[in-house]
Enzyme design. Structure first.
Site, PDB file in Angstrom:
ATOM      1  N   ASP A   1     112.766 -15.149  15.246  1.00  0.00           N
ATOM      2  CA  ASP A   1     111.481 -15.645  14.745  1.00  0.00           C
ATOM      3  C   ASP A   1     111.067 -14.806  13.551  1.00  0.00           C
ATOM      4  O   ASP A   1     111.263 -13.589  13.521  1.00  0.00           O
ATOM      5  CB  ASP A   1     110.411 -15.654  15.842  1.00  0.00           C
ATOM      6  CG  ASP A   1     110.309 -14.376  16.634  1.00  0.00           C
ATOM      7  OD1 ASP A   1     109.392 -13.589  16.357  1.00  0.00           O
ATOM      8  OD2 ASP A   1     111.132 -14.178  17.536  1.00  0.00           O
TER       9      ASP A   1
ATOM     10  N   GLU B   1      99.004 -13.567  23.128  1.00  0.00           N
ATOM     11  CA  GLU B   1      99.286 -12.192  23.516  1.00  0.00           C
ATOM     12  C   GLU B   1      98.012 -11.449  23.888  1.00  0.00           C
ATOM     13  O   GLU B   1      96.907 -11.858  23.531  1.00  0.00           O
ATOM     14  CB  GLU B   1     100.014 -11.462  22.382  1.00  0.00           C
ATOM     15  CG  GLU B   1     101.303 -12.155  21.943  1.00  0.00           C
ATOM     16  CD  GLU B   1     102.017 -11.418  20.818  1.00  0.00           C
ATOM     17  OE1 GLU B   1     101.803 -10.190  20.686  1.00  0.00           O
ATOM     18  OE2 GLU B   1     102.775 -12.069  20.070  1.00  0.00           O
TER      19      GLU B   1
END
Length: 248
Positions: free
Chosen positions: A59, A146
């Protein structure tokens, strides 16, 4: 005065000796054990094995700087997820370039949004969709959720995350992927929605023991074309199954 200095010197030596002994006997074995366990996941032999046998990818965001795609493609990643947006007002400066290069080199690409707890899930979803511009053959939209130093209460977090996911699906007819770690998923998502989302789980110690499609295995991967470290991800399936995830 000399006597005081001698006493101070002796006491200092004793403290240092005790500290060294304690570290050697107590902390060093623990650190060594942790490092050995962690290294089973991140060492080069393990990653090299994955790049030869698994369906893997990385990513990317502006944090990787200027990526040399001519070199990157020689490593033959099967997919790449590119950061598009964060919050409701930040667009990643490298997204358009990475998206273009991935498609140009026939690498499956998807787009992810880094969630902020400072604005509504719906507003972030709309901003994400506006800039992602995914098309047929791409991998689905991804919500990167997150922990932050100061998290809102559980109900608020769950409400806004689900609002984001639902808005993306409603606007695009594509069910998004959820990126998080296992504990985050258990606390904020599991049991609070009837829908099952494709999970991309982050765990640098061991393979997740709950159903998932992607596993972020380490953030210390080295690959040609990228200066520094990059995240390494393994797809829990084969190439045909990865193709089945793409947007119709």
């Amino acid at each position: 005065m000399k006597f005081k200095k001698s006493i101070f010197f002796i006491v200092t030596v004793l403290i240092l000796s005790c500290s060294i002994y304690f570290f050697k006997e107590k902390w060093y074995p623990l650190l060594k054990r942790y490092y050995s366990k962690y290294n089973k996941i991140t060492n080069r032999e393990d990653i090299i094995y994955d790049t030869k046998t698994a369906v893997w990818g990385i990513d990317l965001s502006h944090h990787q700087g200027d990526v040399n795609w001519d070199k990157l493609v020689t490593s033959k990643p099967h997919f790449v997820f590119c950061k598009v947006t964060e919050g409701k007002s930040h667009k990643d400066t490298k997204y358009n370039y990475h998206r273009t290069q991935a498609r140009k080199n026939n690498i499956k690409m998807g787009a992810y949004h880094f969630f902020s707890y400072n604005s509504s899930g719906k507003s972030q979803a709309n901003y994400f969709i506006k800039h992602a511009k995914l098309q047929k053959g791409d991998l689905p939209y991804v919500l990167d959720a997150e922990y932050m130093p100061k998290m809102p209460n559980r109900k608020a977090v769950t409400r806004e995350l689900l609002s984001f996911l639902q808005t993306v699906e409603k606007q695009t007819n594509v069910r998004p992927i959820l990126y998080c770690d296992k504990n985050f998923y258990a606390k904020y998502i599991k049991g609070y929605t009837k829908k099952e989302y494709t999970l991309w789980l982050c765990d640098y110690n061991r393979k997740p023991n709950i159903p998932h499609s992607f596993w972020q295995k380490t953030d210390k991967f080295k690959v040609e074309g990228i200066y520094g470290n990059v995240d390494f991800n393994v797809f829990n399936g084969n190439k045909e199954q990865l193709q089945q995830l793409t947007i119709d």
